[in-house]
Motif scaffolding. Structure first.
Motif, short mmCIF file in Angstrom:
data_model
loop_
_atom_site.label_atom_id
_atom_site.label_comp_id
_atom_site.label_asym_id
_atom_site.label_seq_id
_atom_site.Cartn_x
_atom_site.Cartn_y
_atom_site.Cartn_z
N SER A 20 0.81 -1.21 0.00
CA SER A 20 0.00 0.00 0.00
C SER A 20 0.84 1.27 0.00
CB SER A 20 -0.97 0.00 1.17
OG SER A 20 -0.27 -0.03 2.39
N SER A 23 3.14 1.49 -3.27
CA SER A 23 2.40 1.87 -4.46
C SER A 23 1.94 3.32 -4.36
CB SER A 23 1.21 0.94 -4.69
OG SER A 23 0.30 1.01 -3.62
N GLY A 24 1.65 3.78 -3.13
CA GLY A 24 1.25 5.17 -2.94
C GLY A 24 2.37 6.14 -3.27
N LYS A 26 4.55 5.88 -5.49
CA LYS A 26 4.69 6.00 -6.94
C LYS A 26 3.70 7.00 -7.54
CE LYS A 26 6.40 1.32 -7.37
NZ LYS A 26 6.09 -0.05 -7.77
N ALA A 27 2.64 7.29 -6.82
CA ALA A 27 1.62 8.21 -7.32
C ALA A 27 1.90 9.67 -6.95
CB ALA A 27 0.24 7.81 -6.79
N LEU A 28 2.94 9.91 -6.16
CA LEU A 28 3.24 11.28 -5.73
C LEU A 28 3.87 12.08 -6.86
CD1 LEU A 28 4.71 10.68 -2.16
CD2 LEU A 28 2.33 11.05 -2.84
N HIS A 29 3.62 13.39 -6.84
CA HIS A 29 4.24 14.29 -7.80
C HIS A 29 4.42 15.66 -7.16
CE1 HIS A 29 0.29 16.10 -8.70
NE2 HIS A 29 -0.16 14.88 -8.66
N MET A 32 1.93 18.55 -4.91
CA MET A 32 0.74 18.00 -4.26
C MET A 32 0.55 18.66 -2.90
SD MET A 32 1.04 13.91 -5.10
CE MET A 32 -0.62 13.46 -4.59
N GLN A 36 -3.65 15.70 -0.54
CA GLN A 36 -3.47 14.79 -1.67
C GLN A 36 -2.47 13.68 -1.33
OE1 GLN A 36 -2.45 17.97 -4.42
NE2 GLN A 36 -4.25 17.48 -5.67
N GLU A 39 -4.14 11.11 0.79
CA GLU A 39 -5.02 10.26 -0.03
C GLU A 39 -4.24 9.10 -0.63
OE1 GLU A 39 -7.35 12.30 -2.99
OE2 GLU A 39 -7.91 13.85 -1.54
N GLU A 40 -3.00 9.35 -1.05
CA GLU A 40 -2.18 8.32 -1.68
C GLU A 40 -1.45 7.44 -0.66
OE1 GLU A 40 -2.36 7.59 -4.77
OE2 GLU A 40 -3.46 9.37 -5.40
#
Length: 103
Positions: A20, A23-24, A26-29, A32, A36, A39-40
């Motif tokens: 969890s 994988s979260g 990897k969604a960061l940018h 944010m 946000q 949430e990830e």
């Protein structure tokens, strides 16, 4: 047959639990908001740093503690926007963080 079904269920359950945070991450940018990021990554973090950088901007660091077999992750915000993240060990020598919106 019951053993196979149980084994498949257990594998799916454990893989979902263990990945969890990784994988979260990897969604960061960049840019944010803290909302946000939670949430990830979830809200299981500790605030480990607060400071003002040389430009007078607030810098905040969060630590997501991994399980014994998983790494810990750090995320850093500058003025409420994500500016840096990664495994805690890889971010030991943090450079001066600038504003992620600066051009």
């Amino acid at each position: 047959m019951k053993r196979i079904i149980t084994l498949v269920f257990l594998c799916v359950f454990l893989s979902a639990c263990s990945s969890s945070k990784s994988s979260g991450i990897k969604a960061l940018h960049f840019g944010m908001s803290p909302d946000q990021v939670t949430e990830e990554m979830g809200d299981d973090y500790n605030v480990v740093a607060n400071s003002i950088n040389q430009d007078g901007k607030k810098v905040t660091g969060w630590r997501y503690q991994g399980d014994k077999d998983q790494p810990s992750y750090m995320v850093y915000f500058v003025n409420g926007k994500l500016a840096q993240w990664g495994e805690a060990g890889a971010l030991q020598n943090i450079p001066t963080l600038g504003d992620p919106d600066a051009k």
